[in-house]
Design a protein around this motif. Structure first.
Motif, PDB file in Angstrom:
ATOM      1  N   VAL A   1       3.819   1.131  -2.125  1.00  0.00           N
ATOM      2  CA  VAL A   1       3.116   1.866  -3.177  1.00  0.00           C
ATOM      3  C   VAL A   1       1.871   2.481  -2.556  1.00  0.00           C
ATOM      4  O   VAL A   1       1.034   1.764  -2.003  1.00  0.00           O
ATOM      5  CB  VAL A   1       2.706   0.926  -4.329  1.00  0.00           C
ATOM      6  N   THR A   2       1.787   3.805  -2.623  1.00  0.00           N
ATOM      7  CA  THR A   2       0.626   4.486  -2.028  1.00  0.00           C
ATOM      8  C   THR A   2      -0.262   5.154  -3.075  1.00  0.00           C
ATOM      9  O   THR A   2      -1.364   5.568  -2.770  1.00  0.00           O
ATOM     10  CB  THR A   2       1.088   5.577  -1.031  1.00  0.00           C
ATOM     11  N   LYS A   3       0.270   5.265  -4.304  1.00  0.00           N
ATOM     12  CA  LYS A   3      -0.507   5.905  -5.368  1.00  0.00           C
ATOM     13  C   LYS A   3      -0.467   5.064  -6.638  1.00  0.00           C
ATOM     14  O   LYS A   3       0.560   4.466  -6.977  1.00  0.00           O
ATOM     15  CB  LYS A   3       0.114   7.256  -5.728  1.00  0.00           C
TER      16      LYS A   3
ATOM     17  N   LEU B   1      -4.175   5.254  -3.107  1.00  0.00           N
ATOM     18  CA  LEU B   1      -4.807   3.945  -2.985  1.00  0.00           C
ATOM     19  C   LEU B   1      -5.556   3.844  -1.656  1.00  0.00           C
ATOM     20  O   LEU B   1      -5.160   4.451  -0.667  1.00  0.00           O
ATOM     21  CB  LEU B   1      -3.741   2.846  -3.048  1.00  0.00           C
TER      22      LEU B   1
ATOM     23  N   ASN C   1      -2.513   0.483   1.161  1.00  0.00           N
ATOM     24  CA  ASN C   1      -1.143   0.462   0.675  1.00  0.00           C
ATOM     25  C   ASN C   1      -0.799  -0.910   0.113  1.00  0.00           C
ATOM     26  O   ASN C   1      -1.250  -1.936   0.617  1.00  0.00           O
ATOM     27  CB  ASN C   1      -0.168   0.777   1.811  1.00  0.00           C
TER      28      ASN C   1
ATOM     29  N   CYS D   1       1.342   5.310 -13.842  1.00  0.00           N
ATOM     30  CA  CYS D   1       2.384   4.745 -12.988  1.00  0.00           C
ATOM     31  C   CYS D   1       1.924   4.460 -11.574  1.00  0.00           C
ATOM     32  O   CYS D   1       1.172   5.215 -10.978  1.00  0.00           O
ATOM     33  CB  CYS D   1       3.576   5.690 -12.935  1.00  0.00           C
ATOM     34  N   ALA D   2       2.421   3.338 -11.023  1.00  0.00           N
ATOM     35  CA  ALA D   2       2.295   3.056  -9.593  1.00  0.00           C
ATOM     36  C   ALA D   2       3.475   3.742  -8.910  1.00  0.00           C
ATOM     37  O   ALA D   2       4.604   3.655  -9.379  1.00  0.00           O
ATOM     38  CB  ALA D   2       2.337   1.559  -9.350  1.00  0.00           C
ATOM     39  N   VAL D   3       3.189   4.426  -7.812  1.00  0.00           N
ATOM     40  CA  VAL D   3       4.199   5.288  -7.197  1.00  0.00           C
ATOM     41  C   VAL D   3       4.607   4.771  -5.827  1.00  0.00           C
ATOM     42  O   VAL D   3       3.761   4.569  -4.943  1.00  0.00           O
ATOM     43  CB  VAL D   3       3.654   6.725  -7.045  1.00  0.00           C
ATOM     44  N   VAL D   4       5.911   4.563  -5.657  1.00  0.00           N
ATOM     45  CA  VAL D   4       6.459   4.180  -4.356  1.00  0.00           C
ATOM     46  C   VAL D   4       6.866   5.454  -3.638  1.00  0.00           C
ATOM     47  O   VAL D   4       7.691   6.222  -4.146  1.00  0.00           O
ATOM     48  CB  VAL D   4       7.687   3.256  -4.510  1.00  0.00           C
ATOM     49  N   THR D   5       6.273   5.690  -2.472  1.00  0.00           N
ATOM     50  CA  THR D   5       6.587   6.912  -1.724  1.00  0.00           C
ATOM     51  C   THR D   5       7.303   6.616  -0.411  1.00  0.00           C
ATOM     52  O   THR D   5       7.838   7.512   0.218  1.00  0.00           O
ATOM     53  CB  THR D   5       5.296   7.697  -1.390  1.00  0.00           C
ATOM     54  N   LYS D   6       7.303   5.331  -0.008  1.00  0.00           N
ATOM     55  CA  LYS D   6       7.961   4.966   1.246  1.00  0.00           C
ATOM     56  C   LYS D   6       8.828   3.737   1.058  1.00  0.00           C
ATOM     57  O   LYS D   6       8.461   2.817   0.323  1.00  0.00           O
ATOM     58  CB  LYS D   6       6.909   4.593   2.300  1.00  0.00           C
TER      59      LYS D   6
ATOM     60  N   ILE E   1       7.201   2.450 -10.402  1.00  0.00           N
ATOM     61  CA  ILE E   1       7.428   1.093 -10.905  1.00  0.00           C
ATOM     62  C   ILE E   1       7.438   1.178 -12.421  1.00  0.00           C
ATOM     63  O   ILE E   1       6.550   1.799 -13.012  1.00  0.00           O
ATOM     64  CB  ILE E   1       6.341   0.122 -10.424  1.00  0.00           C
TER      65      ILE E   1
ATOM     66  N   TRP F   1      -1.138   1.267 -14.394  1.00  0.00           N
ATOM     67  CA  TRP F   1      -2.394   1.317 -13.660  1.00  0.00           C
ATOM     68  C   TRP F   1      -3.569   1.439 -14.617  1.00  0.00           C
ATOM     69  O   TRP F   1      -3.718   2.448 -15.290  1.00  0.00           O
ATOM     70  CB  TRP F   1      -2.374   2.489 -12.683  1.00  0.00           C
TER      71      TRP F   1
END
Lengths: 473, 473
Positions: A95-97, A103, A106, B92-97, B109, B144
């Motif tokens: 999660v980076t955002k 954030l 990470n 929202c919490a965002v998964v980018t990787k 998430i 968030w």
């Protein structure tokens, strides 16, 4: 057994397709739009709930308490234990955002929660009086996987993870083995699956553990499946996270630690150990529905009345029972009940009522028998269910026992591996030989077994170590 | 009541600090290293398990089934329903990787799972025979949040989310209200909390809903708390996700949909409704430990023998009981039991055994009484627990009833709001007036109440709409 159901591929044709066909057609799961993330449908989830109930009761009986730790782990926290981060960082979803903002650090979706438990334990434990702490958590974890398969390997799966800390090495080592024993008993009592248990090799142990114990089961295609693990950590994490306490002599000590986990992979094991070409076969103890009553001529009020009576009588006996009154032919319903692996089907029609009996068919071996419709029916059905549970375990045990081989040379190993199952070999203990076997035969060490004087089948060095080798999921 | 415990701030000094002090000192939770993500410690989690058990039983009795949907939602899926994405995307919490690689599409998430359920329902529902589907899921969600407070508002919280689809509007509307009723009964029976229920205004309803129903409770500081919601969606999501079916006349129709949720916020409500300056006060029905036995002179074998006997007798009656045999003074144990809000404490010492009686102290009102140590003890204790549960509800109900006001002007509203509680006012229904009240008094509409001819207290327009206003958490 006649294959009546064209909805699923036959095992002989393609075992792997048979498995995924069955998962879908028995409505255990469905795929979601994110690769590797499955939907646990009601029937599949109900199996998991039964596993949860069994394990949760056992955990509580043995003094464990449930907690819930955060979903997200700061990257820096995962890095505190060197081996652990190497093992898990490559599999993490990041999660980076959060709420449109980047954030500062990470956050990783938990692949397992050792680091979170350690951080908490370091905070709350001060004295030997605070020990042991025996915590467990039910949750899902995320591990980014390239190849996924329902229940067996997924980017997200459901599990429980136990994390305990103790005053002494002895107590922690006992906990590690006690929990393995609980898993093994659960597999036998609930899932009718016999397990081989033992210690993993250095190569195969958990990232950060001193010792990993495993239970391994045999699928019908001859492949083996790691089905639950229990780890002894010694003081490794305790030192990395500074989990220390004042002992009875007022000296500062580090705790001894364990963790142990079992997952929805157990559903996959249950499917692949017991089921056949007509669908799922569930052991009665874990089956969400143990008995299905199918009315023959359900437009007949007497039939409906009688099926309801029988249902109530069975429920009183503690049996999970349902009546299929959907608008379908009895034949269609039989197939559906077979697909879903319901252990017993009871057919009741007008003629049966006249003759005061019903027809009972076992899913496990397709055997039919008539039972009188009297006050003993419920207890007879209950006995039948127990009998099915025992026979399913016995059948799986016979299959396992007849697929444990010994091999004294690499050629011998190669041939035995072709038969499917576990092959016991002498091994020097060196990583090099372990990797050579893996590369040559796509087979891995499953766990160590009893000591015996012999020579490593790979390099010929003298050794007393014996290890099980198998082709694993 | 004398304040004996300096560990927590008094309510009058600082209610908000009292609350967080109590959450920490009663060992309900702890903070983690990620802001807004808390650790549910064993004692706090056990309260949640009791809430889960009650609700899960009710859900199953009313034909609902548990499932589990993926943790992650593709960004494009969340965007399918226009109002919904506006409501949730900013949180929202965002998964980018995933596994070191950048993802092609961002994954969110779950902040709630409407979109996942819709996608699945669209896939599996074909005919009216497939309806209704009444699914529920127990999980955690991530939203968030800038300002967080244990149990009340967190970036992650535990909850259940029910999602159902139906053939007709009537059935779906009934489901929406039935589930609100289950929540309300749970709050009363289990948590001893009286609730005000009603419909949210357009402004306050759930993102994507046609109607949102809420239950609202009153805290001791006069603030109100939204404690559970149930939404009627009509066919909005069904059209956005194409969840359609062939009806009995073989015509294609869209389903009617609901969702409803209750969360660990209920733990916060329970704390803030009942507790005092010495710690937590738990209603017996939801208390993890209902009775604590404290041996006086525990070095006396007779005392230990007797406390064990009493424990067994109470357990037989179905009471959750424990004995405190830690190496601390009785006074210290009393304080600890008070901090943890254990409903009844039983003291047994050598003198009590001689006189064949024990001392029983109620946490709720500190009342002490003596009970004979005979075969009636367990049933007397059981009755006492029932009585405490009733009295705690009655006390909370009296407090609520005495804090429901009416106001006929803005000045009147301002004064009544200062008293804490719910203020009933006439309101024209316009967003402008609703926002004016919010801006002026930092108070929001909680829910609509019964109709009555009057004039909007803000703009003076004629209206029949009445609404509850309160300062909310």
């Amino acid at each position: 057994m006649i294959k009546k159901n064209d909805a699923i591929t036959a095992r002989k044709v393609d075992f792997s397709r048979w498995y995924t066909d069955l998962c879908l057609k028995a409505e255990l799961m469905d795929y979601s739009s994110v690769k590797g993330f499955i939907i646990y449908r009601p029937y599949g989830y109900a199996i998991w709930e039964n596993i949860q109930k069994y394990l949760d009761d056992e955990f509580k009986k043995t003094g464990h308490q449930n907690v819930y730790m955060p979903l997200l782990i700061p990257e820096s926290l995962l890095k505190k234990e060197a081996d652990h981060v190497l093992g898990f960082a490559p599999e993490c979803a990041v999660v980076t955002k959060g709420g449109y903002e980047n954030l500062e650090e990470n956050l990783l979706i938990r692949p397992t929660s050792e680091t979170l438990f350690c951080e908490h334990y370091a905070k709350v434990v001060k004295s030997y009086r605070d020990l042991p702490k025996k915590y467990n958590q039910w949750c899902s974890v995320v591990r980014w996987e390239k190849t996924t398969r329902p229940f067996l390997r997924g980017s997200e799966f459901l599990w429980q993870e136990g994390h305990t800390i103790h005053e002494t090495e002895k107590e922690a080592r006992k906990e590690t083995l006690d929990m393995l024993e609980i898993y093994k008993n659960m597999a036998k009592d609930l899932l009718a699956i016999p397990m081989i248990t033992g210690k993993k090799t250095e190569k195969e142990k958990f990232a950060g553990a001193i010792e990993t114990y495993t239970m391994e089961s045999l699928m019908q295609d001859g492949k083996v499946l790691q089905s639950g693990t229990s780890h002894y950590f010694g003081q490794g994490f305790a030192k990395a996270f500074n989990i220390s306490f004042l002992d009875k002599e007022n000296k500062q000590q580090y705790v001894y630690q364990t963790s142990w986990g079992a997952s929805t992979r157990l559903i996959g094991a249950t499917i692949m150990v017991h089921s056949d070409d007509n669908g799922l076969i569930l052991p009665p103890k874990v089956a969400p529905i143990q008995v299905i009553i199918i009315p023959i001529k359900q437009e007949d009020d007497e039939v409906i009345k009688k099926t309801n009576q029988v249902k109530l009588a069975l429920e009183k006996e503690g049996i999970r029972v349902s009546i299929d009154t959907s608008i379908k032919s009895p034949g269609f319903k039989f197939n559906e009940a077979e697909m879903k692996g319901i252990p017993l089907r009871i057919e009741i029609g007008p003629k049966d009522i006249l003759n005061n009996k019903c027809v009972v068919v076992k899913r496990f071996d397709y055997q039919k028998k008539e039972l009188p419709l009297n006050e003993n029916l419920a207890s007879e059905v209950s006995n039948l269910l127990d009998d099915i549970q025992d026979k399913m375990y016995q059948k799986a045990k016979d299959n396992l026992d007849s697929h444990i081989y010994e091999a004294s040379s690499l050629d011998d190993l190669e041939n035995k591996l072709k038969l499917g199952g576990f092959v016991k070999v002498a091994w020097c203990g060196d990583l090099k030989c372990e990797e050579e076997i893996k590369d040559k035969y796509q087979a891995t060490t499953r766990c160590l077994c009893e000591d015996k004087k012999s020579k490593c089948i790979c390099c010929g060095k003298k050794t007393t170590t014996q290890v099980y080798i198998g082709k694993a999921y």
